[in-house]
Design a protein around this motif. Structure first.
Motif, short mmCIF file in Angstrom:
data_model
loop_
_atom_site.label_atom_id
_atom_site.label_comp_id
_atom_site.label_asym_id
_atom_site.label_seq_id
_atom_site.Cartn_x
_atom_site.Cartn_y
_atom_site.Cartn_z
N THR A 37 0.83 -1.20 0.00
CA THR A 37 0.00 0.00 0.00
C THR A 37 0.86 1.25 0.00
OG1 THR A 37 -1.71 -1.19 1.22
CG2 THR A 37 -1.85 1.20 1.18
N LEU A 38 1.90 1.26 0.82
CA LEU A 38 2.77 2.43 0.89
C LEU A 38 3.41 2.74 -0.46
CD1 LEU A 38 4.57 1.62 4.26
CD2 LEU A 38 2.80 3.35 3.90
N GLY A 39 4.00 1.72 -1.08
CA GLY A 39 4.74 1.96 -2.31
C GLY A 39 3.91 1.93 -3.57
N CYS A 40 2.82 1.16 -3.56
CA CYS A 40 2.09 0.91 -4.81
C CYS A 40 0.57 1.07 -4.68
CB CYS A 40 2.38 -0.52 -5.30
SG CYS A 40 4.12 -0.92 -5.49
N TYR A 168 10.14 -0.10 -6.38
CA TYR A 168 9.52 1.02 -5.67
C TYR A 168 10.28 1.26 -4.36
CZ TYR A 168 7.15 -2.74 -3.01
OH TYR A 168 6.86 -3.85 -2.25
N PRO A 169 10.49 2.52 -4.01
CA PRO A 169 11.22 2.84 -2.77
C PRO A 169 10.28 2.91 -1.57
CG PRO A 169 10.86 4.84 -4.04
CD PRO A 169 10.26 3.70 -4.84
N ILE A 170 10.76 2.42 -0.44
CA ILE A 170 10.04 2.55 0.84
C ILE A 170 10.97 3.23 1.86
CG2 ILE A 170 8.91 1.38 2.76
CD1 ILE A 170 7.22 1.18 0.31
N TRP A 171 11.94 2.48 2.33
CA TRP A 171 12.87 3.01 3.33
C TRP A 171 13.86 4.00 2.75
CZ3 TRP A 171 12.26 2.42 8.41
CH2 TRP A 171 11.42 1.40 8.85
N LEU A 172 14.03 3.99 1.45
CA LEU A 172 14.97 4.90 0.80
C LEU A 172 14.65 6.36 1.14
CD1 LEU A 172 17.30 5.15 -1.30
CD2 LEU A 172 15.52 5.40 -3.04
N VAL A 209 -3.76 -1.27 10.83
CA VAL A 209 -3.96 -0.65 12.15
C VAL A 209 -2.77 -0.91 13.07
CG1 VAL A 209 -5.48 -0.55 14.16
CG2 VAL A 209 -6.45 -0.90 11.88
N SER A 210 -2.22 -2.11 13.04
CA SER A 210 -1.13 -2.43 13.96
C SER A 210 0.12 -1.61 13.69
CB SER A 210 -0.78 -3.93 13.86
OG SER A 210 -0.24 -4.24 12.59
N GLN A 211 0.22 -1.06 12.48
CA GLN A 211 1.41 -0.30 12.11
C GLN A 211 1.20 1.21 12.16
OE1 GLN A 211 4.24 -2.47 11.35
NE2 GLN A 211 2.59 -3.65 12.30
N LEU A 229 7.32 9.24 8.82
CA LEU A 229 7.60 8.12 7.92
C LEU A 229 6.54 8.01 6.82
CD1 LEU A 229 8.77 5.33 10.39
CD2 LEU A 229 10.19 6.64 8.80
N LEU A 230 5.30 8.40 7.13
CA LEU A 230 4.21 8.28 6.16
C LEU A 230 4.23 9.39 5.11
CD1 LEU A 230 1.15 7.26 8.37
CD2 LEU A 230 2.19 5.92 6.53
N GLU A 231 4.88 10.49 5.43
CA GLU A 231 4.82 11.68 4.57
C GLU A 231 5.14 11.40 3.09
OE1 GLU A 231 6.69 14.86 2.38
OE2 GLU A 231 7.87 13.42 3.55
N PRO A 232 6.18 10.61 2.76
CA PRO A 232 6.47 10.40 1.34
C PRO A 232 5.39 9.63 0.58
CG PRO A 232 8.34 9.78 2.72
CD PRO A 232 7.17 9.97 3.62
N PHE A 233 4.51 8.96 1.30
CA PHE A 233 3.53 8.08 0.65
C PHE A 233 2.13 8.71 0.52
CE2 PHE A 233 6.55 5.58 3.22
CZ PHE A 233 7.29 5.03 2.18
N LEU A 234 2.01 9.95 0.96
CA LEU A 234 0.71 10.60 0.95
C LEU A 234 0.68 11.81 0.03
CD1 LEU A 234 -0.06 10.40 4.79
CD2 LEU A 234 -1.00 8.97 2.97
N GLY A 235 1.67 11.92 -0.83
CA GLY A 235 1.75 13.07 -1.72
C GLY A 235 1.01 12.88 -3.03
#
Length: 437
Positions: A37-40, A168-172, A209-211, A229-235
């Motif tokens: 979900t975060l990356g894709c 796709y980047p996550i931790w990068l 939810v657990s995360q 940490l969520l900021e890059p994935f909500l743009g």
């Protein structure tokens, strides 16, 4: 690398409306539930809105995210995170029967990286069975042991398959060091507009939810996706790194198949996008009366008819006989237009042109043959002659090059012989006009 963020800002945009066609059957490979979900998340939602077939494969159940919790020991946490993944994917449009949980062990994936490992063989079988065209995996230097291992494992599992592996980047984003970022030419970066699916992606993230909450409150060292940490994935964009390695040239049968049942397979005549592009192209061409013009790849002659009034003589070429006949018929009222079925890979039919139009053609060539074509164009253009290039910049898995790669090849080899007189980047195409010095 330190300057790569600028590359991402300027990265071409994937064609949202044509994602299903461009990507085919897709599999998202997630090291843990939530990575998909975060990356894709937006990618999945766009694809499913187009009824594309999407599979999501989870390498682990994420059971090690809260190792000190008594309330949620690994087995219980793994089940919870699986359920969260099911809920998140349902929001994005992927049903439970298109989810695969490998249960390979959170934090243990590095031990499966050997080519002869049973997990690799298992993955090979899954990818083949699902007839996957495009795989999405974590970035190869994603600064997390499971993410890096997932990339390696999938690379070995799909090693001999003719498919595309995008990353796709996550931790990068927040943990990457300068050396973790892509090097120049290592990959092809692309952006995907999230727009209409942004809220759906946000809800899918919240389903983990657990995360994303303090549901598990008895492990202070447990992992939580903080707002930072969520900021890059909500743009406004998701970012993907496609392979830069060469692909084979498109052969003539590709065009024969396209034109066999349709004399306008790209909707040149009716597409508002094409009409706007044609007008932009005409506006970018210097106001001259061209004595001897060449159009490479005239298709069914829609642009030919628009450009012809500026020409005393216009020779239009295409590889497909049906396209040439359609163009000839369309332009029958324009006596300056002449048409030939011609493969420019074998050279150009004439020379001393004062303008050459090369539109939506050059990305069908391998780079070596493209360089030959550019050399022939250079030889065929008279001094002061104009070269107009217009090419689609979104990713197409069946094309050897992207439009931007085409234009970069020409600029690298010929900017000392030509003067750039016009350049315009639109969302899905790049338009450049050169004048031979």
């Amino acid at each position: 690398m330190k300057d790569f963020s600028k590359n991402l800002e300027d990265a071409p945009i994937l064609n949202t409306g044509g994602l299903s066609r461009d990507m085919g059957t897709v599999m998202i490979v997630a090291p843990h539930p939530d990575d998909e979900t975060l990356g894709c998340g937006a990618l999945i939602a766009h694809l499913r809105a187009q009824q594309a077939e999407v599979w999501v494969l989870f390498m682990t159940s994420g059971e090690a995210s809260h190792p000190n919790s008594s309330a949620y020991p690994p087995e219980k946490l793994g089940k919870l995170r699986k359920n969260e993944a099911v809920n998140a994917c349902k929001i994005l449009g992927v049903s439970k029967d298109h989810l695969i949980f490998l249960d390979a062990g959170d934090g243990q994936l590095a031990s499966y990286s050997e080519a002869n490992n049973p997990v690799v063989a298992q993955l090979t079988g899954i990818i083949q069975q699902k007839n996957i065209d495009t795989l999405f995996v974590p970035w190869r230097r994603d600064h997390h042991i499971d993410h890096v291992a997932t990339n390696s494992i999938i690379g070995k599992a799909a090693e001999d398959m003719k498919l595309i592996i995008a990353e796709y980047p996550i931790w990068l984003w927040k943990k990457g060091k300068p050396e973790d970022w892509p090097a120049e030419g290592e990959i092809l970066p692309f952006r995907l507009v999230t727009d209409s699916v942004k809220q759906k992606k946000r809800k899918a993230i919240e389903a983990h939810v657990s995360q994303t909450t303090k549901l598990i409150d008895d492990d202070p060292e447990g992992f939580t996706l903080s707002p930072e940490l969520l900021e890059p994935f909500l743009g406004d964009y998701e970012y993907f790194f496609f392979p830069s390695e060469a692909k084979p040239a498109v052969n003539i049968s590709y065009f024969d198949d396209l034109y066999s049942n349709d004399d306008d397979p790209w909707d040149f005549e009716t597409s508002p996008y094409e009409q706007k592009k044609y007008n932009k192209t005409l506006d970018a061409i210097p106001e001259r009366n061209f004595k001897n013009a060449l159009e490479i790849g005239c298709a069914n002659g829609v642009f030919t008819a628009l450009f012809a009034p500026q020409c005393k003589r216009l020779l239009a070429l295409d590889l497909n006989r049906n396209a040439v006949e359609s163009a000839r018929k369309r332009c029958s009222h324009l006596p300056q237009c002449h048409f030939m079925k011609w493969d420019v890979a074998n050279g150009l039919p004439s020379s001393d042109f004062d303008i050459i139009i090369l539109s939506e053609v050059a990305y069908y060539f391998e780079e070596e043959k493209l360089q030959v074509l550019f050399a022939n164009i250079n030889d065929a253009l008279a001094p002061g002659g104009i070269l107009v290039m217009v090419h689609w910049t979104a990713y197409v898995r069946s094309y050897p090059l992207t439009g931007l790669q085409v234009h970069e090849v020409f600029a690298k080899d010929y900017s000392n012989l030509f003067r750039l007189i016009n350049s315009e980047r639109q969302e899905l195409y790049d338009l450049v006009v050169w004048e031979k010095q």
